[in-house]
Motif scaffolding. Sequence first.
Motif, PDB file in Angstrom:
ATOM      1  N   ASP A   1       0.844  -1.176   0.000  1.00 46.62           N
ATOM      2  CA  ASP A   1       0.000   0.000   0.000  1.00 46.62           C
ATOM      3  C   ASP A   1       0.890   1.240   0.000  1.00 46.62           C
ATOM      4  O   ASP A   1       2.076   1.164   0.362  1.00 46.62           O
ATOM      5  CB  ASP A   1      -0.928  -0.001   1.213  1.00 46.62           C
ATOM      6  CG  ASP A   1      -0.154   0.017   2.514  1.00 46.62           C
ATOM      7  OD1 ASP A   1       0.088   1.111   3.059  1.00 46.62           O
ATOM      8  OD2 ASP A   1       0.249  -1.074   2.976  1.00 46.62           O
ATOM      9  N   PRO A   2       0.393   2.386  -0.429  1.00 46.13           N
ATOM     10  CA  PRO A   2       1.242   3.576  -0.557  1.00 46.13           C
ATOM     11  C   PRO A   2       2.028   3.927   0.704  1.00 46.13           C
ATOM     12  O   PRO A   2       3.206   4.271   0.623  1.00 46.13           O
ATOM     13  CB  PRO A   2       0.242   4.667  -0.939  1.00 46.13           C
ATOM     14  CG  PRO A   2      -0.823   3.940  -1.698  1.00 46.13           C
ATOM     15  CD  PRO A   2      -0.966   2.633  -0.980  1.00 46.13           C
ATOM     16  N   ALA A   3       1.393   3.843   1.874  1.00 45.46           N
ATOM     17  CA  ALA A   3       2.097   4.183   3.111  1.00 45.46           C
ATOM     18  C   ALA A   3       3.259   3.229   3.361  1.00 45.46           C
ATOM     19  O   ALA A   3       4.345   3.644   3.788  1.00 45.46           O
ATOM     20  CB  ALA A   3       1.124   4.172   4.287  1.00 45.46           C
ATOM     21  N   SER A   4       3.044   1.935   3.091  1.00 47.29           N
ATOM     22  CA  SER A   4       4.111   0.950   3.287  1.00 47.29           C
ATOM     23  C   SER A   4       5.257   1.193   2.313  1.00 47.29           C
ATOM     24  O   SER A   4       6.428   1.045   2.678  1.00 47.29           O
ATOM     25  CB  SER A   4       3.564  -0.467   3.111  1.00 47.29           C
ATOM     26  OG  SER A   4       2.631  -0.777   4.122  1.00 47.29           O
ATOM     27  N   LEU A   5       4.941   1.546   1.080  1.00 44.88           N
ATOM     28  CA  LEU A   5       5.990   1.817   0.096  1.00 44.88           C
ATOM     29  C   LEU A   5       6.857   2.992   0.548  1.00 44.88           C
ATOM     30  O   LEU A   5       8.091   2.943   0.459  1.00 44.88           O
ATOM     31  CB  LEU A   5       5.376   2.116  -1.273  1.00 44.88           C
ATOM     32  CG  LEU A   5       4.585   0.980  -1.926  1.00 44.88           C
ATOM     33  CD1 LEU A   5       4.000   1.447  -3.244  1.00 44.88           C
ATOM     34  CD2 LEU A   5       5.450  -0.259  -2.123  1.00 44.88           C
ATOM     35  N   LYS A   6       6.220   4.027   1.053  1.00 45.81           N
ATOM     36  CA  LYS A   6       6.986   5.183   1.521  1.00 45.81           C
ATOM     37  C   LYS A   6       7.860   4.812   2.709  1.00 45.81           C
ATOM     38  O   LYS A   6       9.021   5.239   2.810  1.00 45.81           O
ATOM     39  CB  LYS A   6       6.035   6.324   1.888  1.00 45.81           C
ATOM     40  CG  LYS A   6       5.386   7.001   0.688  1.00 45.81           C
ATOM     41  CD  LYS A   6       4.575   8.219   1.114  1.00 45.81           C
ATOM     42  CE  LYS A   6       4.081   9.008  -0.082  1.00 45.81           C
ATOM     43  NZ  LYS A   6       3.361  10.239   0.322  1.00 45.81           N
ATOM     44  N   ARG A   7       7.311   4.004   3.616  1.00 47.83           N
ATOM     45  CA  ARG A   7       8.107   3.574   4.770  1.00 47.83           C
ATOM     46  C   ARG A   7       9.313   2.756   4.318  1.00 47.83           C
ATOM     47  O   ARG A   7      10.425   2.927   4.847  1.00 47.83           O
ATOM     48  CB  ARG A   7       7.234   2.756   5.716  1.00 47.83           C
ATOM     49  CG  ARG A   7       7.996   2.128   6.888  1.00 47.83           C
ATOM     50  CD  ARG A   7       7.074   1.304   7.760  1.00 47.83           C
ATOM     51  NE  ARG A   7       6.285   0.349   7.014  1.00 47.83           N
ATOM     52  CZ  ARG A   7       6.753  -0.807   6.545  1.00 47.83           C
ATOM     53  NH1 ARG A   7       8.037  -1.136   6.730  1.00 47.83           N
ATOM     54  NH2 ARG A   7       5.956  -1.644   5.891  1.00 47.83           N
ATOM     55  N   GLN A   8       9.117   1.877   3.346  1.00 52.57           N
ATOM     56  CA  GLN A   8      10.231   1.047   2.865  1.00 52.57           C
ATOM     57  C   GLN A   8      11.309   1.889   2.192  1.00 52.57           C
ATOM     58  O   GLN A   8      12.498   1.605   2.327  1.00 52.57           O
ATOM     59  CB  GLN A   8       9.693  -0.016   1.908  1.00 52.57           C
ATOM     60  CG  GLN A   8       8.842  -1.079   2.580  1.00 52.57           C
ATOM     61  CD  GLN A   8       8.076  -1.917   1.590  1.00 52.57           C
ATOM     62  OE1 GLN A   8       8.625  -2.412   0.604  1.00 52.57           O
ATOM     63  NE2 GLN A   8       6.770  -2.083   1.807  1.00 52.57           N
ATOM     64  N   VAL A   9      10.903   2.914   1.459  1.00 54.51           N
ATOM     65  CA  VAL A   9      11.901   3.805   0.866  1.00 54.51           C
ATOM     66  C   VAL A   9      12.719   4.465   1.969  1.00 54.51           C
ATOM     67  O   VAL A   9      13.960   4.534   1.881  1.00 54.51           O
ATOM     68  CB  VAL A   9      11.218   4.861  -0.028  1.00 54.51           C
ATOM     69  CG1 VAL A   9      12.209   5.966  -0.400  1.00 54.51           C
ATOM     70  CG2 VAL A   9      10.669   4.208  -1.289  1.00 54.51           C
TER      71      VAL A   9
END
Length: 295
Positions: free
Chosen positions: A98-106
């Motif tokens: 999900d978008p929030a998880s992608l940002k956290r992973q970056v």
Amino acid sequence: MNENNLGDTTVNRIGFGAMQLAGPGVFGPPADPENAKAVLRHAVANGVDHIDTAQIYGPDVVNDLIREALHPYPEGLRLATKVGGARDDKGGWLPSADPASLKRQVEENLRSLRVERLDLVNLRRFERDHPEFTNPPLADQLGALAELREEGKIDMIGISNAHLDTVESAIELTGAVCVQNAYSILNRTDDDIIELCRRHAVAFVPFFPLGSAFGAGGPRHLAADEHVSAVAAKHGATATQIALAWLLGRYERMLLIPGTSSIAHLDENLAVGRIELDADDLERLEKVQAIPLGA
């Protein structure tokens, strides 16, 4: 031939895939962390200028090894990572896209690699290998990465493990510069995606470049193939070197990221760049029987 072969940048066509530096199953630390760091240093010292990694390799392990071995990074070294997945406590691979998880992973990749900007972030989809997983809307995922690009935390965006229509959308929506899909002389199901990449000057980075990591494909099958072995004998090369050289000849923006935890094997991979397949070689290699991934 190598001009602007990754977005608006140029890299050597043979890079290094760091996944194998983790422990068995890409989970936990390697048995010899110092050897893993020596492999990384040897790769860079011998012309490798792009390394493919991910926070979920280990998890955390591979990024830490890269930082410990190479930071402060040499000028011109480009680090590519991927987001969209997670690991469970037994090493299983799970979606986390999900978008929030992608940002956290970056942010996790930025922290562990100790950089302010990632050169390339590939969005890992699960539509091909795990169709039972629910993939969030592509536009939302790419939109999250595009926001980080606008903030200066990402330079380039790519797409991984995706169908043709997904790749087309990624190019249209965010100007994706890279596709990472399974592809090899034994698995040519993505020929249509490579033609799409050719039309849009998008790099193609194959994983499983020697065939399936499971089932009937792989190095043993290559070595047993009469056409591959004949071309290998002609060039004084191994069957796996010929399979990698075939990929380089397939498309001028094909970039390789073979991985290994052995310096000797690394040198063998890097030597592929000196193999020049002629028209007769390519004609003969077209006779290699493909094996679908997972067969």
